[in-house]
Design a protein around this motif. Sequence first.
Motif, PDB file in Angstrom:
ATOM      1  N   GLU A  17      -2.526   0.337  -0.458  1.00 39.42           N
ATOM      2  CA  GLU A  17      -2.322  -0.562  -0.917  1.00 39.42           C
ATOM      3  C   GLU A  17      -1.466  -1.647  -0.072  1.00 39.42           C
ATOM      4  OE1 GLU A  17      -4.633  -1.754  -4.628  1.00 39.42           O
ATOM      5  OE2 GLU A  17      -6.668  -1.373  -4.542  1.00 39.42           O
ATOM      6  N   GLY A  18      -0.623  -1.709  -0.023  1.00 38.86           N
ATOM      7  CA  GLY A  18       0.210  -2.295   1.043  1.00 38.86           C
ATOM      8  C   GLY A  18       1.420  -0.958   0.452  1.00 38.86           C
ATOM      9  N   LYS A  19       2.222  -0.842  -0.050  1.00 37.00           N
ATOM     10  CA  LYS A  19       2.921   0.378   0.034  1.00 37.00           C
ATOM     11  C   LYS A  19       2.672   1.437  -1.571  1.00 37.00           C
ATOM     12  CE  LYS A  19       7.527  -1.981   1.523  1.00 37.00           C
ATOM     13  NZ  LYS A  19       8.387  -2.283   1.051  1.00 37.00           N
ATOM     14  N   THR A  20       1.477   1.297  -1.304  1.00 35.44           N
ATOM     15  CA  THR A  20       1.490   2.424  -2.524  1.00 35.44           C
ATOM     16  C   THR A  20      -0.148   2.702  -2.318  1.00 35.44           C
ATOM     17  OG1 THR A  20       2.249   1.040  -3.986  1.00 35.44           O
ATOM     18  CG2 THR A  20       0.592   3.044  -4.517  1.00 35.44           C
ATOM     19  N   LEU A  21      -0.508   4.656  -2.280  1.00 36.44           N
ATOM     20  CA  LEU A  21      -1.865   5.063  -2.317  1.00 36.44           C
ATOM     21  C   LEU A  21      -2.509   4.907  -3.847  1.00 36.44           C
ATOM     22  CD1 LEU A  21      -3.713   6.299  -0.362  1.00 36.44           C
ATOM     23  CD2 LEU A  21      -3.540   8.020  -0.865  1.00 36.44           C
ATOM     24  N   LYS A  22      -3.462   4.090  -4.039  1.00 38.42           N
ATOM     25  CA  LYS A  22      -3.964   4.535  -5.188  1.00 38.42           C
ATOM     26  C   LYS A  22      -5.042   5.959  -5.224  1.00 38.42           C
ATOM     27  CE  LYS A  22      -2.198   0.597  -6.890  1.00 38.42           C
ATOM     28  NZ  LYS A  22      -1.497   0.854  -8.180  1.00 38.42           N
ATOM     29  N   VAL A  23      -5.303   6.455  -5.605  1.00 43.85           N
ATOM     30  CA  VAL A  23      -4.993   7.366  -5.909  1.00 43.85           C
ATOM     31  C   VAL A  23      -6.857   7.655  -6.706  1.00 43.85           C
ATOM     32  CG1 VAL A  23      -5.768  10.391  -5.534  1.00 43.85           C
ATOM     33  CG2 VAL A  23      -3.776   8.449  -4.904  1.00 43.85           C
ATOM     34  N   THR A  24      -7.505   8.278  -6.584  1.00 35.79           N
ATOM     35  CA  THR A  24      -8.780   8.393  -8.027  1.00 35.79           C
ATOM     36  C   THR A  24      -9.620   9.531  -7.867  1.00 35.79           C
ATOM     37  OG1 THR A  24     -10.519   7.477  -6.736  1.00 35.79           O
ATOM     38  CG2 THR A  24      -9.277   5.527  -8.127  1.00 35.79           C
ATOM     39  N   GLY A  25      -9.902  10.148  -8.891  1.00 35.30           N
ATOM     40  CA  GLY A  25     -10.591  11.065  -8.941  1.00 35.30           C
ATOM     41  C   GLY A  25     -12.174  11.415  -9.855  1.00 35.30           C
ATOM     42  N   ASP A  26     -12.863  12.353  -9.513  1.00 37.29           N
ATOM     43  CA  ASP A  26     -14.073  12.082 -10.171  1.00 37.29           C
ATOM     44  C   ASP A  26     -14.245  13.206 -12.102  1.00 37.29           C
ATOM     45  OD1 ASP A  26     -16.834  11.511 -10.552  1.00 37.29           O
ATOM     46  OD2 ASP A  26     -16.772  13.931 -10.587  1.00 37.29           O
ATOM     47  N   GLY A  27     -14.303  12.590 -12.739  1.00 35.93           N
ATOM     48  CA  GLY A  27     -14.682  13.253 -13.847  1.00 35.93           C
ATOM     49  C   GLY A  27     -13.116  13.767 -14.579  1.00 35.93           C
ATOM     50  N   ALA A  28     -12.992  14.457 -15.105  1.00 33.86           N
ATOM     51  CA  ALA A  28     -11.426  14.433 -15.388  1.00 33.86           C
ATOM     52  C   ALA A  28      -9.475  14.245 -14.171  1.00 33.86           C
ATOM     53  CB  ALA A  28     -11.715  16.176 -15.771  1.00 33.86           C
ATOM     54  N   ALA A  29     -10.222  14.134 -13.221  1.00 36.09           N
ATOM     55  CA  ALA A  29      -9.916  14.060 -12.459  1.00 36.09           C
ATOM     56  C   ALA A  29      -9.174  12.338 -12.220  1.00 36.09           C
ATOM     57  CB  ALA A  29      -9.783  14.288 -10.924  1.00 36.09           C
ATOM     58  N   LYS A  30      -9.877  11.619 -13.048  1.00 32.44           N
ATOM     59  CA  LYS A  30      -9.759  10.385 -13.177  1.00 32.44           C
ATOM     60  C   LYS A  30      -8.241   9.804 -13.650  1.00 32.44           C
ATOM     61  CE  LYS A  30     -14.302   8.441 -13.651  1.00 32.44           C
ATOM     62  NZ  LYS A  30     -15.342   8.289 -14.300  1.00 32.44           N
ATOM     63  N   GLY A  31      -7.676   9.211 -13.317  1.00 38.44           N
ATOM     64  CA  GLY A  31      -6.237   8.804 -13.366  1.00 38.44           C
ATOM     65  C   GLY A  31      -5.310   9.634 -12.566  1.00 38.44           C
ATOM     66  N   ALA A  32      -5.619  10.265 -11.619  1.00 39.63           N
ATOM     67  CA  ALA A  32      -4.802  10.827 -10.501  1.00 39.63           C
ATOM     68  C   ALA A  32      -3.383  10.130 -10.512  1.00 39.63           C
ATOM     69  CB  ALA A  32      -5.593  10.892  -9.222  1.00 39.63           C
ATOM     70  N   SER A  33      -2.238  10.208 -10.307  1.00 41.48           N
ATOM     71  CA  SER A  33      -1.399   9.827  -9.622  1.00 41.48           C
ATOM     72  C   SER A  33      -1.448   8.890  -8.276  1.00 41.48           C
ATOM     73  CB  SER A  33       0.115  10.916  -9.270  1.00 41.48           C
ATOM     74  OG  SER A  33      -0.258  11.373 -10.804  1.00 41.48           O
ATOM     75  N   ASP A  34      -1.020   7.246  -8.121  1.00 36.03           N
ATOM     76  CA  ASP A  34      -0.381   6.690  -7.253  1.00 36.03           C
ATOM     77  C   ASP A  34       1.055   7.802  -6.710  1.00 36.03           C
ATOM     78  OD1 ASP A  34      -2.776   5.614  -7.902  1.00 36.03           O
ATOM     79  OD2 ASP A  34      -1.282   4.360  -8.679  1.00 36.03           O
ATOM     80  N   THR A  35       0.810   7.606  -5.311  1.00 34.58           N
ATOM     81  CA  THR A  35       1.671   8.108  -4.256  1.00 34.58           C
ATOM     82  C   THR A  35       2.864   6.697  -3.467  1.00 34.58           C
ATOM     83  OG1 THR A  35       2.375   9.956  -2.873  1.00 34.58           O
ATOM     84  CG2 THR A  35       0.738   9.591  -2.619  1.00 34.58           C
ATOM     85  N   PRO A  36       3.611   6.430  -3.497  1.00 31.26           N
ATOM     86  CA  PRO A  36       4.133   5.663  -2.388  1.00 31.26           C
ATOM     87  C   PRO A  36       3.456   5.855  -1.237  1.00 31.26           C
ATOM     88  CG  PRO A  36       6.071   6.986  -3.406  1.00 31.26           C
ATOM     89  CD  PRO A  36       4.917   7.623  -3.851  1.00 31.26           C
ATOM     90  N   TRP A  37       3.868   4.798  -0.433  1.00 26.69           N
ATOM     91  CA  TRP A  37       3.089   5.380   1.171  1.00 26.69           C
ATOM     92  C   TRP A  37       4.038   4.038   1.809  1.00 26.69           C
ATOM     93  CZ3 TRP A  37      -1.086   8.428   2.439  1.00 26.69           C
ATOM     94  CH2 TRP A  37      -1.549   8.122   3.622  1.00 26.69           C
ATOM     95  N   PRO A  38       4.515   4.748   3.059  1.00 25.02           N
ATOM     96  CA  PRO A  38       5.304   4.330   4.215  1.00 25.02           C
ATOM     97  C   PRO A  38       4.150   4.290   5.003  1.00 25.02           C
ATOM     98  CG  PRO A  38       5.865   6.703   3.728  1.00 25.02           C
ATOM     99  CD  PRO A  38       4.749   6.225   2.853  1.00 25.02           C
ATOM    100  N   GLU A  39       5.428   3.052   5.246  1.00 19.14           N
ATOM    101  CA  GLU A  39       4.758   2.742   7.226  1.00 19.14           C
ATOM    102  C   GLU A  39       4.395   3.365   8.128  1.00 19.14           C
ATOM    103  OE1 GLU A  39       6.647  -0.674   8.561  1.00 19.14           O
ATOM    104  OE2 GLU A  39       6.073  -2.277   6.710  1.00 19.14           O
ATOM    105  N   GLY A  40       3.607   3.500   8.649  1.00 17.39           N
ATOM    106  CA  GLY A  40       3.053   4.411   9.503  1.00 17.39           C
ATOM    107  C   GLY A  40       2.405   5.860   9.482  1.00 17.39           C
ATOM    108  N   VAL A  41       1.996   5.662   7.826  1.00 21.05           N
ATOM    109  CA  VAL A  41       1.216   7.144   7.844  1.00 21.05           C
ATOM    110  C   VAL A  41       0.666   7.501   9.007  1.00 21.05           C
ATOM    111  CG1 VAL A  41       0.321   8.840   5.931  1.00 21.05           C
ATOM    112  CG2 VAL A  41       2.335   7.209   5.840  1.00 21.05           C
ATOM    113  N   VAL A  42      -0.390   8.696   9.638  1.00 17.82           N
ATOM    114  CA  VAL A  42      -0.922   9.114  10.642  1.00 17.82           C
ATOM    115  C   VAL A  42      -1.692  10.328   9.664  1.00 17.82           C
ATOM    116  CG1 VAL A  42      -0.773  10.551  12.681  1.00 17.82           C
ATOM    117  CG2 VAL A  42       1.109   9.238  12.790  1.00 17.82           C
ATOM    118  N   GLY A  43      -2.859   9.658  10.577  1.00 19.60           N
ATOM    119  CA  GLY A  43      -3.975   9.845   9.653  1.00 19.60           C
ATOM    120  C   GLY A  43      -4.996  11.180  10.712  1.00 19.60           C
ATOM    121  N   CYS A  44      -5.817  11.910  10.370  1.00 17.39           N
ATOM    122  CA  CYS A  44      -6.594  12.775  11.055  1.00 17.39           C
ATOM    123  C   CYS A  44      -7.298  11.736  12.651  1.00 17.39           C
ATOM    124  CB  CYS A  44      -8.020  13.294   9.676  1.00 17.39           C
ATOM    125  SG  CYS A  44      -7.755  14.227   8.633  1.00 17.39           S
TER     126      CYS A  44
END
Length: 586
Positions: free
Chosen positions: A192-219
């Motif tokens: 979402e814009g300049k942030t990666l909104k991170v989620t998890g399941d169960g106890a992992a819910k509420g995982a920390s979001d992380t900054p997301w610069p432009e041009g991140v390369v994926g798989c």
Amino acid sequence: MRQFGAFLALAVCVLFATDFLAQTAKSEDQKNIVIRPKMSGESGVPAAIDASKFIIIRPNGKAPSLVTTQPTAPTQPTQQVAGRPVAGTIAVPPPGVPKLDADTAFDYWFVAAVEGQRIGYVQWGAKRTMKNDRVLLVGVKYQNFTVARFGQIVSQWGEESSVENAAGDILVTGMRQGIGKDQALVLSGVVEGKTLKVTGDGAAKGASDTPWPEGVVGCVREPALFKEKRIKAGESFDYPAYIGVINRVVKMTVALEAEESLALWPKEPARKLLRYVSKMESVGNFKLPPATTWVDAETFEPLKMEFDFPGFGGKVTFLRTTKESATAAVMRPIELFNAQSIRLDREIPGIHTGRSVVYKVSAPKDDEPTTLFAGDARQTVKNPDPKTKSFELHVSAAHGPVRGAGAPAPGKEFTASNYFINWDNDGVKGHAAAALRGLPATASDWEKAAAIEQWVHRNMKAFEFSQAMATADNVAKTLSGDCTEYAMLGAAMCRATGVPSRTVLGLVYAPAKDGKPYLAYHMWFEAFADGQWLPLDATLGGGGVGPGHLKIADHSWHDEKTFAPLLPVLRVLSAKPAVTVGKVEP
């Protein structure tokens, strides 16, 4: 390229089928994408999801994933000279020209080996899908390794995935890592814009979001960068990559070293290849070794990746081959204990009941060797020599509170329940109550912590190495595991009784039959009592620790759903320190 970055997750796991939904994104390009592994017994689209409004991505399911997790053929022998494996050579056939369906962008299979001895495989593929006349690509990297620890077979797997648009922009990320029996660490993220909104399941819910610069390369886009950049020998390019196992975006630098003619497979003629070297920026004081990738000079497809990793005993190679050969069973797993231990020059009788030991440490491969080990009330770095990158590590025993000691009161993160040290459940609470049964109501925090250490020591099953980093609630159910499980459960039980706690990563003295002992990588826990942090090791049950425990780092695991707290151990492992025994006080 960054395959060696994802590899560190499995390296951590051997060193020491959860369901998830991605958040719905706000932008039109990211809207209505769901990442969800298939549940046991489930077929088709889950009833709770309207198939007409969502794209269902199953990173480790039948579609659109390309993953096959079961070995399908017997292993092939490693090429040998004079009865010994030849480093970097693996007796597998070349990949040939794979048959791809219309929706498959690419489908790469690599056999994984250490010094020519097979450890498993890596599958890297991508498929296209359509949604509202939009082309989306789903990329998956899957790793499956089989090794041995103390003669016991350990199978570890990990997976990262990304959903990207036609331009290569990442919309959704996914990461799954096996951490225990029938248990996986699962995180997903939506950009979402300049942030990666991170989620998890169960106890992992509420995982920390992380900054997301432009041009991140994926798989999906990553293997195409070689052809996209088309740099010349001596030139380089940078790109940001997301490493899910530590939930961070890091900079990768790729340099083209040379064009060369090389035969990659036995009985195959040499072909023209481009040799690239990739480096990942440091994460704190930790950095992975550089990786070399050979790509076809005409197609620019990656054919071989190689890097040195001390935790697996040498040079790790990923070599392109056929799916059948890559997934062949590992018949002779490599033994990791020797690679993941430090030899001492002499024995120290009665070390775990002794008073102190001075260790002489040299680590010429590390830039700041004096910071490899933690400093606290029982451990101090002295007499550093910058020229030889050596120092003395003075380590003392600790078996309970010491008068006059005083440390700042710990924060709430040392009493809270979190993903790994999750105590707010019936299993952990029940064990904690059982451990304190018989103690008086006026029992001190130290008496509670010591009782918990004894209970875990008596009730955990014998060492069993098939688990990696199981969470405390999972350990409470199985009551089995190795030192990581002992430490997680002990720390969680302390918190369940109101005693602040944290886990400790380090080395422990281990005897050997030939008289020259080891320092083996180990985990224990500390409890805060009487104004001081006090160590306890439930694997030994000694009511504290002796000078045979060398501390590297500690962590509360607050807000952590990744293996980032373990990076200090990998740093020491990569430094390859030499340790000798100095003065000993029994």
